[in-house]
Write an enzyme that holds these catalytic residues in place. Structure first.
Site, mmCIF file in Angstrom:
data_model
loop_
_atom_site.group_PDB
_atom_site.id
_atom_site.type_symbol
_atom_site.label_atom_id
_atom_site.label_comp_id
_atom_site.label_asym_id
_atom_site.label_seq_id
_atom_site.Cartn_x
_atom_site.Cartn_y
_atom_site.Cartn_z
ATOM 1 N N LYS A 189 0.890 -1.219 0.020
ATOM 2 C CA LYS A 189 0.061 -0.088 -0.008
ATOM 3 C C LYS A 189 0.755 1.374 -0.005
ATOM 4 O O LYS A 189 2.198 1.160 0.000
ATOM 5 C CB LYS A 189 -1.049 0.091 1.261
ATOM 6 C CG LYS A 189 -1.959 -1.341 1.113
ATOM 7 C CD LYS A 189 -2.944 -1.203 -0.120
ATOM 8 C CE LYS A 189 -3.685 -2.657 -0.467
ATOM 9 N NZ LYS A 189 -4.321 -3.121 0.518
HETATM 10 C C1 PLP Z 1 -5.461 -4.310 0.871
HETATM 11 C C2 PLP Z 1 -7.076 -4.192 0.904
HETATM 12 C C3 PLP Z 1 -7.920 -4.470 2.180
HETATM 13 C C4 PLP Z 1 -7.237 -5.090 3.350
HETATM 14 O O1 PLP Z 1 -6.279 -4.533 3.901
HETATM 15 P P1 PLP Z 1 -5.083 -5.346 4.967
HETATM 16 O O2 PLP Z 1 -4.650 -4.047 5.648
HETATM 17 O O3 PLP Z 1 -4.309 -6.155 4.276
HETATM 18 O O4 PLP Z 1 -6.159 -5.938 5.754
HETATM 19 C C5 PLP Z 1 -8.858 -4.219 2.035
HETATM 20 N N1 PLP Z 1 -9.638 -3.621 0.969
HETATM 21 C C6 PLP Z 1 -9.055 -3.345 -0.100
HETATM 22 C C7 PLP Z 1 -9.717 -2.511 -1.185
HETATM 23 C C8 PLP Z 1 -7.641 -3.526 -0.195
HETATM 24 O O5 PLP Z 1 -6.852 -3.112 -1.210
#
Ligand code: PLP
Length: 387
Positions: A189
């Site tokens: 991210k």
């Molecule tokens: C990455 C992601 C999540 C989950 O995030 P985590 O921190 O890995 O739990 C949820 N929704 C979307 C759209 C994502 O891209």
């Protein structure tokens, strides 16, 4: 060898600076690894970045946890329906199910790839209780339309901001429009802490409940139990979870936050270079950002329509892999997964825009860690594969 790379270009490899490394070492030397002062500082500084008061932020150990706790705080009952998008990561839908509600899908707009407000309206029933929009790729959803729908029907609004830390809609931060905004600091991210997440919320009582549920349902800041303030008794007042962020993770996040804007600028530059370089190819390129909004440039996704490109999306991914370029798919539409088809009887064809995007989409590397030579390699590889 023309255009060959020696090293595999890992999709979504994060940019880690010396400051993060030094801070993690300092945490280790302090021997306070769990939830503590660095998490508290990270919450304050993240809230400031998003333009909200510090008490409106609660750190957790993933966006999945943030979504789960936010939806629990919506007090949903079995049979209650929560509308979300089929073009998302499975965690969005799983969180709705784990909060005891029934997910309902509304199709996306084919151009913005975000929830289509008209499709949301059409999916509303007397059992609808909440909306969970996803700001796909970092492009803001139409928050005027969605907040209007939520207000008119008395629905809770939980924004999935996993792609959208830097996203603004008419000057306001994504994640601050509804009742809760949920952020991810997963390794791919825009801001990484290894694993990590954040809830932004507006109701102080709901935020207290979320903090409590994130730490077993204990009645007070349990991390203070072991501080130099002396032992404190705690009471478990609600059966909770183990969703707290650690100081070890927050140490990384604090310095990622300092470079967030610089990294955003870098991704914007790469995004623009791709837009220019691929303009003459048979790919469908992502829509340009809307005026008076800020795109977070989390993903750069192209559509490979086999009829126009002369190859399938999977052949395109395979050919890039052969040229040592890592790629991603965001996302195969939710009803394509057997788990949901079996449980809810969903047919992917019922959400045709998400279905087509999911089968044609390919995400190219868009990390601030990419050097100019890496970007040139991606461009060369894509042009060669399609040329
Ligand atoms: C990455 C992601 C999540 C989950 O995030 P985590 O921190 O890995 O739990 C949820 N929704 C979307 C759209 C994502 O891209």
């Amino acid at each position: 060898m023309s255009g060959g790379r020696e090293e595999f270009l890992v999709f979504g490899a994060p940019q880690i600076g010396e400051a993060e490394i030094a801070e993690v070492v300092e945490v280790l030397r302090s021997r306070w690894l769990g939830t503590g002062p660095r998490v508290a500082r990270f919450e304050r500084e993240f809230a400031r970045y998003e333009g909200v008061a510090p008490e409106r932020a609660a750190a957790v150990n993933s966006c999945t946890a943030a979504l789960h706790l936010s939806l629990l705080a919506c007090d949903l009952s079995p049979g209650d329906e929560v509308i979300t998008t089929p073009l998302t990561f499975c965690a969005t839908v799983n969180a709705i199910i784990h909060a005891g509600a029934t997910p309902v899908l509304a199709d996306v707009d084919p151009v913005t790839m975000n929830l289509d407000p008209a499709a949301v309206e059409a999916a509303i029933t007397p059992r609808t209780r909440a909306l969970v929009p996803v700001h796909f790729a970092g492009r803001p959803c139409d928050m005027e339309a969605l907040t209007t729908i939520a207000r008119r029907h008395g629905l809770k609004l939980v924004e999935d901001c996993a792609h959208a830390i830097e996203t603004r809609w008419r000057g306001q931060a994504a994640g601050t429009f509804g009742d809760f905004g949920c952020f991810s600091f997963y390794v791919t991210k825009n801001l990484v802490t290894g694993e990590g997440g954040m809830v932004l919320g507006r109701d102080p009582e709901a935020m207290d409940r979320i903090r409590r549920l994130a730490l077993h349902g204990m009645s007070q800041d349990a991390w203070k139990r072991f501080s130099d303030e002396g032992y404190r008794h705690y009471q478990v007042v609600e059966c909770g979870y183990k969703y707290n962020l650690t100081d070890l993770a927050a140490a990384i996040g604090l310095h990622q936050l300092e470079r967030l804007e610089a990294n955003w600028e870098r991704r914007r530059e790469i995004w623009r270079r791709y837009q220019e370089a691929f303009g003459d190819l048979p790919l469908v390129l992502p829509a340009e950002p809307e005026p008076d909004t800020r795109h977070a440039f989390h993903l750069y996704t192209v559509l490979v329509d086999p009829e126009r490109c002369g190859m399938t999306r999977d052949a395109f991914l395979g050919a890039l892999h052969e040229r040592r370029i890592g790629t991603g798919v965001h996302y195969l539409s939710i009803p394509e997964h057997p788990c949901y088809r079996e449980r809810f009887g969903w047919r992917p064809e019922a959400w045709p825009n998400a279905l087509r995007i999911g089968r044609q989409t390919a995400s190219l590397p868009l990390s601030a860690a990419l050097g100019d030579a890496d970007v040139a390699d991606v461009i060369h590889a894509v042009r060669t594969v399609l040329g």
